[in-house]
Enzyme design. Structure first.
Site, PDB file in Angstrom:
ATOM      1  N   ASP A  35      -7.178  -7.580   8.842  1.00  0.00           N
ATOM      2  CA  ASP A  35      -7.571  -7.483   7.662  1.00  0.00           C
ATOM      3  C   ASP A  35      -6.433  -7.997   6.240  1.00  0.00           C
ATOM      4  O   ASP A  35      -6.380  -7.665   5.505  1.00  0.00           O
ATOM      5  CB  ASP A  35      -7.759  -5.887   7.128  1.00  0.00           C
ATOM      6  CG  ASP A  35      -6.369  -5.169   7.313  1.00  0.00           C
ATOM      7  OD1 ASP A  35      -5.611  -5.597   8.348  1.00  0.00           O
ATOM      8  OD2 ASP A  35      -6.267  -3.970   6.664  1.00  0.00           O
ATOM      9  N   GLU A  36      -5.660  -8.980   7.171  1.00  0.00           N
ATOM     10  CA  GLU A  36      -4.524  -9.292   6.404  1.00  0.00           C
ATOM     11  C   GLU A  36      -4.404 -10.754   6.667  1.00  0.00           C
ATOM     12  O   GLU A  36      -4.367 -11.253   8.100  1.00  0.00           O
ATOM     13  CB  GLU A  36      -3.454  -8.649   6.842  1.00  0.00           C
ATOM     14  CG  GLU A  36      -2.158  -8.548   5.984  1.00  0.00           C
ATOM     15  CD  GLU A  36      -1.154  -7.741   6.617  1.00  0.00           C
ATOM     16  OE1 GLU A  36       0.176  -8.035   6.131  1.00  0.00           O
ATOM     17  OE2 GLU A  36      -1.335  -7.017   7.425  1.00  0.00           O
TER      18      GLU A  36
END
Lengths: 372, 409
Positions: B107-108
């Site tokens: 998610d990054e």
């Protein structure tokens, strides 16, 4: 301990210990060589608990005794010393002096009591196992022709060595496989028999090869309990047998092949060797394309490029192509010098190929193709 | 003024990713403190919604502790498969904005926008569009930090959260960093912070006032690096390594496990899950790693970690082969303690092309298994995982298992 020994004699013994001593240093004592002296004999012993070697040297002993010294360091020192003979003398506090000419070294001895015992050098009783005598050259050749095919798969321990057995009297076989290719050698030797077969560990055989290097005459090979022993004058090598079942190799050696190619080893080796440079580094896949009279060795690597070499061969069959790991073919073409001829039997692109060298009926190399 | 060599880097970070996905999919969870993590007494918080963070709950905290802080929180076991699917959708959006996307986790990511903004326009406008697109297509919020270097972009996105955007221009970097505590710099943990405090350093600004030589004396080579970072100099480029380096699955057991049989069951479940993902991505792995966390606590929520690895002679995508290797490693590790967590990972990946055929009966079995695996994959792809399962499937399913690790070996 106080002894005098010829450097050349001592160095030969130390050389043999170098491959045996433990490299990973799990038990410090296993990095050492045990030096025992009594009468006029010096006995050097090294082991990693799987393989052990014992070598007897002649010397003059004025005070008998036992020490253990770091095998690597001692070998390097002795090899470099500018002297023809050496004195080894133990002193107070576990120190051992190594003296050669005007050079003096002091090394620390570890307590010999810590050194693991390896079997005493007594001849194997007939009952307890098998013992046989064979020529050092033949044994070395059999090892060389099979050892390279041993598996390095840590999960398949029984493939981590060479299987040795007799099917009938006066005959001996050695077989090795890694699941992709298999090397098989059979020799007729009077008086030999080994049933049931056993698996000899790779490391032991590497050391056996070293032991047999350039030696002539006979060696004794024996099995007792879970140990195999190779013995020639003044040297004994022990190895722990690999437990487990060796796969049924007889099933995988093709009885016959649909297509046969004869070719000189040297040009085929060269072409494979060069073409493999552009093959995928992992799979080393190359394609062999056969037409009457010619063989093309081809590889395509989308990341780097393509390679194609053509060589003349003795082949009269149809057009046919098959993929192989180049390394598997190079391994067999490279043994014992790249000379003479090779015959390759192929059936189809998913069946094993069989390689024979110089029409040696006693040697078969079976290799599975790749899907490319 | 922007110098011609200055880069523009985005750090895009999904807000409370796992928790946000759960809230999106279950309206009953919206506006409530949601904690994703092992629901057992042993689990740790994998993600906490912003409503839960108010109570001081953060990821990696033991679930038990979180429950004490907020008894009313909704605990969700989590579904890694779903998060991975979401992650792929989000990265597909990132890919539209930059050819150079470096994933840090599911998610990054860092996006090198140096070339893209020339094409797409002002960085802030571009980031706003990217955020809107993620929101529209996935219903999730992403915060973005914009800066000329990676470290500053990451700090900026963190400060922008939740659902925010913060841009730090090249000539503002020093002023931006100065008031921030040194702990904001990635890699400055409690130990380094303590050492810096003895030098009288609390903020990144303080760090700039100390001569580099003194930092080097106190912290070694790293001190010099730190001085550079404090000036906002971070030469690390965005590494567009989108290819996974390893595939792993792990699980903290509900109760510590001693039984070898149970451990082998867990190994098989992980191995099969990894193998399926390898096959889906058309890769195979050669190195198998087994990770064990022992039950004997070291204090401070830490446990002894044992890892063992081996290299297979051939790359594989077969669960049985991976499991066999992991079992060999289990024997090798000979853990005498009970096991708290067991993980399996496969690395040294290669493309599945160029398959070496096997010679022995066991390898022929492997070929048959490969055909079976393909058939199972096809059926599961069409009718779902539950449609077909291997016999004696373990009772304890892998819970929140680890995703694809990128940029790691």
């Amino acid at each position: 301990m106080d002894l005098w020994v010829e450097k050349s004699e001592f160095i030969q013994g130390l050389y043999l210990t170098q491959g045996v001593v433990e490299k990973r240093n799990t038990l410090p004592i296993l990095a050492n060589v045990l030096i025992e002296s009594t009468g006029n004999e010096i006995v050097l012993t090294a082991t990693d608990l799987e393989v052990g070697i014992r070598r007897t040297c002649k010397g003059k002993i004025s005070r008998s005794g036992t020490v253990t010294l770091n095998a690597r360091k001692l070998y390097e020192i002795v090899r470099e010393l500018p002297a023809d003979d050496l004195i080894l003398r133990s002193g107070e506090g576990g120190w051992v002096e190594v003296i050669g000419g005007k050079s003096r070294y002091r090394m620390v001895s570890m307590d010999p009591k810590e050194f693991p015992s390896i079997p005493a050098s007594t001849p194997v009783a007939k009952k307890a196992g098998v013992a046989m005598t064979l020529s050092a050259g033949v044994l070395a050749e059999m090892i060389e022709k099979t050892l390279f095919a041993v598996s390095s798969d840590e999960t398949r321990l029984s493939l981590g060595g060479v299987f040795i057995e007799s099917i009938e009297k006066n005959q001996i076989r050695m077989v090795a496989t890694d699941g992709h290719r298999l090397a098989f050698v059979e020799r007729q030797i009077a008086g030999i028999e080994l049933r049931p077969g056993v698996i000899l560990p790779r490391k032991g055989l590497v050391e056996a090869k070293r032991l047999l290097e350039g030696s002539e005459g006979d060696v004794t090979f024996s099995i007792a309990g879970n140990l195999a022993r190779v013995e020639r004058s003044g040297v004994e090598l022990f190895m722990r047998l690999i437990e487990g079942e060796f796969p049924d190799y007889r099933q995988v050696i093709p009885k016959e092949s649909k297509r046969r190619v004869r070719v000189d080893r040297e040009p085929l080796f060269g072409a494979l060797h060069r073409v493999a440079i552009l093959s995928s580094e992992r799979s080393r896949g190359v394609k062999l394309r056969l037409q009457p009279g010619t063989l093309e060795v081809v590889t395509t690597n989308p990341d780097i490029g393509e390679a194609m070499e053509e060589i003349e061969v003795d082949y009269t069959g149809d057009e046919f192509s098959i993929g192989f790991n180049a390394r598997y073919l190079l391994d067999v073409l490279g043994i014992a010098g790249v000379t003479g001829t090779v015959e390759i039997g192929l059936t189809d692109e998913v069946s094993p190929g069989i390689v024979r060298i110089d029409d040696d009926e006693g040697y078969s190399y079976v290799v599975m193709p790749m899907r490319l | 003024m922007r110098s011609p060599s200055a880069r523009t880097i985005f750090h895009a970070d999904m807000d409370a990713f796992f928790a946000a996905v759960e809230q999106r999919d279950d309206p009953a969870l919206r506006g409530r403190p949601v904690i994703v993590g092992g629901r057992s007494a042993r689990g740790v918080v994998a993600a906490a919604s912003y409503e839960a963070r108010v109570f001081g709950i953060h990821s990696a905290m033991p679930t038990v502790h979180a429950r004490r802080l907020c008894p009313d929180a909704v605990f969700v076991a989590g579904d890694m498969r779903k998060y991975r699917r979401e992650s792929r959708r989000i990265f597909a959006i990132f890919d539209r904005y930059s050819p150079t996307v470096e994933a840090l986790s599911l998610d990054e990511a860092f996006l090198d926008m140096t070339g893209s903004t020339r094409l797409l326009g002002d960085p802030v406008a571009v980031a706003t569009r990217l955020r809107a697109e993620v929101r529209a297509e996935t219903g999730l919020a992403v915060s973005v930090g914009i800066a000329p270097v990676k470290m500053v972009a990451k700090i900026a996105s963190d400060l922008a959260k939740p659902d925010g955007l913060l841009a730090v221009a090249p000539d503002e970097v020093c002023a931006f960093l100065a008031p921030l505590p040194v702990g904001r710099i990635f890699g400055v943990g409690p130990v380094a912070r303590a050492r810096l405090t003895t030098l009288g350093i609390a903020t990144i600004g303080d760090l700039r006032t100390i001569p580099e030589a003194r930092l080097a004396a106190a912290l070694g080579v790293w001190g010099v690096e730190l001085a550079c970072l404090a000036r906002g100099e971070d030469a690390r480029a965005v590494a567009a390594d989108r290819e996974a380096k390893s595939y792993g699955e792990e699980q903290t057991f509900t109760r510590d496990v001693e039984s070898r049989e149970r451990l082998c069951e867990a190994i098989r479940a992980h191995a099969e899950a990894i193998a399926r993902r390898l096959r889906r991505d058309h890769v195979r792995g050669r190195r198998v790693t087994l990770k064990l966390k022992l039950a004997r606590a070291l204090g401070g929520g830490r446990y002894p970690l044992v890892t063992r690895a081996l290299t297979l002679p051939d790359a594989t995508d077969d669960g049985a082969a991976i499991a066999a290797a992991a079992r060999t490693l289990l024997v090798r590790a000979t853990p005498h303690d009970a096991i708290r967590l067991l993980g399996v990972a496969v690395s040294r990946l290669e493309s599945a092309a160029g398959e070496q055929m096997g010679l022995l009966a066991t390898d022929r079995d492997a070929a048959r298994r490969a055909r079976l695996n393909r058939a199972v994959d096809t059926i599961q792809a069409r009718y779902g995982d539950a449609a077909l399962r291997r016999g004696a499937a373990p009772a304890e399913r892998a819970g929140l298992s680890q995703g694809i690790k990128r940029g790691e070996d």
